[in-house]
Design an enzyme around this catalytic site. Structure first.
Site, mmCIF file in Angstrom:
data_model
loop_
_atom_site.group_PDB
_atom_site.id
_atom_site.type_symbol
_atom_site.label_atom_id
_atom_site.label_comp_id
_atom_site.label_asym_id
_atom_site.label_seq_id
_atom_site.Cartn_x
_atom_site.Cartn_y
_atom_site.Cartn_z
ATOM 1 N N LYS A 1 0.831 -1.208 0.000
ATOM 2 C CA LYS A 1 0.000 0.000 0.000
ATOM 3 C C LYS A 1 0.863 1.255 0.000
ATOM 4 O O LYS A 1 0.462 2.269 -0.552
ATOM 5 C CB LYS A 1 -0.940 0.040 1.204
ATOM 6 C CG LYS A 1 -1.943 -1.087 1.206
ATOM 7 C CD LYS A 1 -3.361 -0.613 1.086
ATOM 8 C CE LYS A 1 -4.230 -1.811 0.813
ATOM 9 N NZ LYS A 1 -5.504 -1.567 0.271
ATOM 10 N N LYS B 1 -3.831 -9.893 -6.565
ATOM 11 C CA LYS B 1 -5.105 -10.081 -5.876
ATOM 12 C C LYS B 1 -6.198 -9.160 -6.418
ATOM 13 O O LYS B 1 -5.920 -8.007 -6.743
ATOM 14 C CB LYS B 1 -4.861 -9.757 -4.388
ATOM 15 C CG LYS B 1 -5.969 -10.127 -3.452
ATOM 16 C CD LYS B 1 -5.728 -9.566 -2.050
ATOM 17 C CE LYS B 1 -6.209 -8.130 -1.947
ATOM 18 N NZ LYS B 1 -6.732 -7.721 -0.638
ATOM 19 N N LYS C 1 -10.589 -4.187 -3.922
ATOM 20 C CA LYS C 1 -11.623 -3.205 -4.231
ATOM 21 C C LYS C 1 -11.042 -1.848 -4.590
ATOM 22 O O LYS C 1 -11.706 -1.042 -5.202
ATOM 23 C CB LYS C 1 -12.652 -3.125 -3.102
ATOM 24 C CG LYS C 1 -12.154 -2.564 -1.804
ATOM 25 C CD LYS C 1 -13.330 -2.278 -0.898
ATOM 26 C CE LYS C 1 -13.760 -3.470 -0.085
ATOM 27 N NZ LYS C 1 -12.784 -3.820 0.968
#
Ligand code: ATP
Ligand code: LTN
Length: 332
Positions: free
Chosen positions: A114, A196, A199
């Site tokens: 992230k 992956k 969202k």
């Protein structure tokens, strides 16, 4: 006192809920709701580690609640609430953060991933996020935490923190175990089958949202990235096909070998179309229920209010013990 084992989990309202969230987490919450005592929340406090638009966050939080219910989570059998309504979460997180080493947080792969994507907003919350997650879990004395594969490392930290606190003071927290599905614990992006399905992904064509219409689902599966081998088979060299087989198998409960047999001598076209149809069949009833629920704001409010009230009682009890053992003078 209930004899049932306790389950705790949450999903961030940082976007629309995906097929990955459904197969990796939500579906297992629903499948196990009778067997356990369950605490399921919407992790809004976790969402703000990445910048959110307030109006959108509010909408996505209610959408998530409606989707929890639409997927079949029964408010009679589960305590369903919004994380920010139970202030014991950030309170316990503070105490635990004083027992967490920088090195432990530095090793977290989700933080590393992230922070690469959010270089302009490398904030302290993103770094300490796993401590808040540990608090979410430990407050309810969870036995199991039903999550996807990507959360395993956070669960390890949660277990370490629980034991560390128990050893330093005295037995306070149950040491929880991850509850990760055997199949479907890591659904991959349809466009980039080596990463992956998330969202917050930039390429929306690779992500199936639970609320996608049949047309959208059909289109995304038609475009799903495969390979040049041309044989429907399950192996690591064909990550796109492997992912589609996993989705097909989990949603139909059919063994992968049987599905592979059905497509012997057939091309990818038919297979991709059929996976799309399987997904439509699974998600269509959920989308229809969601649409009915989302317009009933009063009902949704009654669910999250009563959920927070119940969750708060349990959470406060644990927090009170923690504060006492830490040496804080009780107010009452
Ligand atoms: P973001 O992209 O914003 O990080 P996310 O969808 O990856 O969002 P969460 O909301 O935190 O993440 O995930 C909620 C639950 O869904 C977790 O238990 C997580 O392990 C599971 N999950 C998320 N993505 C997948 C996936 N692709 N396959 C299986 N499980 C998943
Ligand atoms: N960290 C999780 C979401 C999450 C969670 C939790 C999951 C926040 N708190 C507690 C299980 C238990 C994620 O990023 N997927």
């Amino acid at each position: 006192m209930s004899e049932k084992k306790i389950m705790v989990s949450g999903i961030k309202p940082s976007g629309k809920i995906t097929l990955g969230n459904y197969i990796g987490a939500l579906k297992n919450w629903v499948d196990n709701q009778d067997e356990f005592e369950n605490y399921y929340f919407i992790a809004d406090l976790h969402s703000v580690t990445v910048r959110q638009e307030p109006a959108k966050l509010r909408k996505q939080t209610l959408d998530s609640l409606a989707l929890y219910l639409a997927c079949g989570l029964d408010p009679e059998k589960n305590i369903i609430f919004i994380q920010s309504h139970v202030t014991a979460h950030p309170e316990l997180s503070w105490v635990l953060s004083n027992m967490t080493y920088m090195g432990e947080l530095n090793r977290m792969t989700q933080f590393k991933d992230k922070s690469k994507k959010n270089e302009e907003n490398l904030n302290a919350g993103l770094f300490t996020y796993p401590v808040l997650m540990a608090a979410d879990i430990l407050l309810y004395q969870a036995d199991y935490v039903p999550v996807g594969e990507d959360q395993k490392q956070h669960l390890e930290l949660t277990r370490d923190l629980a034991s560390r606190f128990n050893n330093r003071y005295s037995d306070t927290f149950k040491v929880p175990e991850p509850y990760i599905p055997k199949a479907g614990a890591r659904i991959m992006s349809l466009q980039e089958p080596t990463s992956k399905m998330g969202k917050s992904d930039d390429n929306e064509n690779g992500v199936i949202y639970i609320t996608d219409t049949p047309e959208e689902i059909r289109r995304k599966f038609k475009r799903a990235v495969t390979d040049s081998v041309g044989i429907v088979q399950y192996n690591d060299e064909q990550p796109g096909i492997k992912n589609l087989l996993t989705i097909y198998s989990v949603l139909t409960k059919r063994p992968i070998e049987d599905i592979v047999k059905d497509y012997e001598g057939k091309g990818y076209g038919d297979f991709k179309t059929d996976v799309g149809e399987v997904v439509i069949e699974a998600l269509n009833p959920i989308r229809e229920k969601y649409e009915a629920l989302i317009s009933d704001k009063k009902y949704l409010q009654s669910i999250y209010q009563s959920g927070a009230e119940k969750a708060e009682k349990i959470a406060r009890k644990t927090l009170r013990k923690v504060y006492k053992k830490s040496g804080f003078v009780p107010r009452f």
